[in-house]
Design a protein around this motif. Sequence first.
Motif, short mmCIF file in Angstrom:
data_model
loop_
_atom_site.label_atom_id
_atom_site.label_comp_id
_atom_site.label_asym_id
_atom_site.label_seq_id
_atom_site.Cartn_x
_atom_site.Cartn_y
_atom_site.Cartn_z
N VAL A 60 3.89 -4.46 -5.16
CA VAL A 60 3.82 -5.64 -4.29
C VAL A 60 3.49 -5.15 -2.89
O VAL A 60 4.23 -4.33 -2.33
CB VAL A 60 5.13 -6.44 -4.28
N ILE A 61 2.38 -5.64 -2.33
CA ILE A 61 1.91 -5.17 -1.02
C ILE A 61 1.96 -6.32 -0.03
O ILE A 61 1.30 -7.35 -0.21
CB ILE A 61 0.47 -4.63 -1.11
N ALA A 62 2.74 -6.14 1.03
CA ALA A 62 2.75 -7.07 2.16
C ALA A 62 1.73 -6.56 3.17
O ALA A 62 1.86 -5.44 3.66
CB ALA A 62 4.14 -7.13 2.78
N LEU A 63 0.71 -7.37 3.45
CA LEU A 63 -0.37 -6.86 4.29
C LEU A 63 -0.77 -7.85 5.37
O LEU A 63 -0.58 -9.06 5.23
CB LEU A 63 -1.58 -6.44 3.45
N ALA A 64 -1.30 -7.30 6.45
CA ALA A 64 -1.64 -8.09 7.65
C ALA A 64 -3.03 -8.71 7.49
O ALA A 64 -4.01 -8.25 8.10
CB ALA A 64 -1.58 -7.20 8.89
N ALA A 65 -3.10 -9.76 6.68
CA ALA A 65 -4.37 -10.45 6.44
C ALA A 65 -4.06 -11.75 5.71
O ALA A 65 -3.03 -11.87 5.03
CB ALA A 65 -5.31 -9.59 5.60
N PRO A 66 -4.95 -12.76 5.83
CA PRO A 66 -4.78 -13.97 5.02
C PRO A 66 -4.94 -13.61 3.54
O PRO A 66 -5.78 -12.79 3.17
CB PRO A 66 -5.92 -14.87 5.49
N ILE A 67 -4.11 -14.21 2.69
CA ILE A 67 -4.17 -13.96 1.26
C ILE A 67 -4.86 -15.15 0.59
O ILE A 67 -4.38 -16.28 0.65
CB ILE A 67 -2.77 -13.76 0.65
N ALA A 68 -5.99 -14.90 -0.03
CA ALA A 68 -6.75 -15.95 -0.72
C ALA A 68 -6.89 -15.57 -2.18
O ALA A 68 -6.43 -14.51 -2.63
CB ALA A 68 -8.12 -16.12 -0.06
N ALA A 69 -7.52 -16.44 -2.94
CA ALA A 69 -7.75 -16.14 -4.35
C ALA A 69 -8.67 -14.93 -4.47
O ALA A 69 -9.52 -14.68 -3.63
CB ALA A 69 -8.37 -17.36 -5.04
N GLY A 70 -8.49 -14.17 -5.52
CA GLY A 70 -9.31 -12.99 -5.73
C GLY A 70 -8.49 -11.72 -5.70
O GLY A 70 -7.30 -11.72 -5.39
N ASP A 71 -9.15 -10.62 -6.01
CA ASP A 71 -8.47 -9.34 -6.16
C ASP A 71 -8.74 -8.37 -5.03
O ASP A 71 -8.35 -7.20 -5.10
CB ASP A 71 -8.88 -8.69 -7.48
N ARG A 72 -9.42 -8.84 -3.97
CA ARG A 72 -9.72 -7.95 -2.84
C ARG A 72 -9.41 -8.66 -1.54
O ARG A 72 -9.67 -9.85 -1.39
CB ARG A 72 -11.19 -7.53 -2.86
N VAL A 73 -8.84 -7.92 -0.58
CA VAL A 73 -8.50 -8.46 0.73
C VAL A 73 -8.94 -7.45 1.78
O VAL A 73 -8.75 -6.23 1.61
CB VAL A 73 -6.98 -8.71 0.85
N ARG A 74 -9.50 -7.94 2.87
CA ARG A 74 -9.85 -7.08 4.01
C ARG A 74 -8.86 -7.34 5.14
O ARG A 74 -8.62 -8.49 5.50
CB ARG A 74 -11.28 -7.33 4.49
N LEU A 75 -8.29 -6.27 5.70
CA LEU A 75 -7.33 -6.41 6.78
C LEU A 75 -7.98 -7.03 8.01
O LEU A 75 -9.16 -6.80 8.29
CB LEU A 75 -6.74 -5.05 7.16
N THR A 76 -7.20 -7.81 8.77
CA THR A 76 -7.72 -8.50 9.94
C THR A 76 -8.00 -7.54 11.08
O THR A 76 -9.02 -7.64 11.77
CB THR A 76 -6.71 -9.57 10.41
N ASN A 77 -7.10 -6.56 11.31
CA ASN A 77 -7.22 -5.69 12.48
C ASN A 77 -7.49 -4.23 12.12
O ASN A 77 -7.24 -3.33 12.93
CB ASN A 77 -5.94 -5.79 13.31
N ARG A 78 -8.00 -3.99 10.93
CA ARG A 78 -8.39 -2.64 10.51
C ARG A 78 -9.44 -2.78 9.43
O ARG A 78 -9.32 -3.62 8.54
CB ARG A 78 -7.18 -1.86 10.00
N ASP A 79 -10.46 -1.94 9.48
CA ASP A 79 -11.58 -2.07 8.56
C ASP A 79 -11.24 -1.40 7.22
O ASP A 79 -11.87 -0.43 6.81
CB ASP A 79 -12.84 -1.46 9.17
N TRP A 80 -10.24 -1.95 6.55
CA TRP A 80 -9.84 -1.48 5.24
C TRP A 80 -9.95 -2.62 4.25
O TRP A 80 -9.50 -3.73 4.52
CB TRP A 80 -8.40 -0.97 5.24
N CYS A 81 -10.51 -2.33 3.10
CA CYS A 81 -10.56 -3.29 2.00
C CYS A 81 -9.51 -2.88 0.97
O CYS A 81 -9.48 -1.73 0.53
CB CYS A 81 -11.96 -3.32 1.38
N ILE A 82 -8.66 -3.81 0.59
CA ILE A 82 -7.58 -3.54 -0.35
C ILE A 82 -7.95 -4.16 -1.69
O ILE A 82 -8.15 -5.38 -1.78
CB ILE A 82 -6.24 -4.13 0.15
#
Length: 316
Positions: A60-82
Motif C-alpha cells: 500500500v503506497i501513500a503518495l503525493a499525487a491525485p489518485i485516479a483510475a488506472g495502474d500508473r500515477v505520476r507524482l505532482t512535485n517530482r518527475d517519477w512515474c509509479i
Amino acid sequence: MDLLLFDLGGTNSRFVQTAPDAPLDAAQVTRLKNDDHASFAEILRAYFDQSGAPAPRRVVIALAAPIAAGDRVRLTNRDWCIDKAEIARISGADRVDFINDFEALGHALQDPDQLDHTPLTAARTAQARAPRLVLGAGTGFNSALWLPGDQVLRCEAGHAGYAAESDFERALAERIRAEHGRCSVERVLSGGGIEAAYRCAASLADESPHLQGSREIVAAGLSGEDEVAARACRAFTCALGRVAGDLALLFLPRGGIYLFGGATQAMRPLITAQDSLFLEAFHAKGRMRDLMEDFPIHLLDDDRAALQGALNWARL
C-alpha cells in the motif's frame, strides 16, 4: 510480514512491513531521501537491499499525487512515474494499492491519540466524534477531512487559487502569476513558496537575494540574522494561518485541526509563539472570529502518520 506500507512524499520516503492486524512498530520504519535516487524503482530496490525484508503479499503506497483510475500515477512535485506492475515485479507482492498521502493522513485521524501531536488551542466544548481536518505544507500543500464512520474526504486544496490580502501578499501573488500563469495555494505554502516569499521580500527591500533554498532562508529568518528572510517567514506563517482558517470555515472540523508537513514544522517557533502569527491569522475572520476561537488546533509531530493512516485504510 504480509503488508508493506510506503509513504512516498515529495522529499522523503518511509517504509515499514507489518502484519495487517499488528500495531505499527516505529523501530521498523526505514527512511530514505528521494533526491538520493533517480527513480521510484531505484528507491524501492534500495529499501529491499537495506532492510533485507521478505516479499510482502500486499503493498500500500501513500503518495503525493491525485489518485485516479488506472495502474500508473505520476507524482505532482517530482518527475517519477509509479507503476503497479513494476512495484509487483520488484517487491514480489500479489496486490498493490495506491492512496493519496493526505487521504492516508486523514485515515490516521481515526484515533489521533495514537499519534504524536502538540496542542496549540483547545475547544470550549469537546466534540470527539466531529469531523477532523489535517492540512499542511511541505514540498506541496494539501488537506483531507476525516468524518465519523471512518470516511475520509480527499481533495487537492493546494491547487485552489490563493487569496492574497496584504500588500506583500499581493506583490508575491503577482510575481507567482507572472512566472507560472496563476497563483495557487501550493505556490505560496510549500518549500518553493518560502523561496518565492524571500525573493519577493528582497525585491521590495531593494536587496539582492543571497540565501539559497528554504532551509537556509528559514534558519536565517528564525534566528533574526536576516530581516528579509524573517519577513518571508512571517508572511508564510500568516498565509498558513489564513488558509487553515478558510478550510476550517469550509468544513467546520470541530473534532480538531492537525497541522502537518516539513515546511509547516519549519515555522514551528512562529506557530507556537505566545503571540502566534499563525493563530492571529487563523482567527482573523471578521464576524466569524468567535467561531474560529472554538476549533482545537494541533501540530502533528508524528512523521509516521501517513503510514499509520495507510494501515488503517488497508484494514477497512
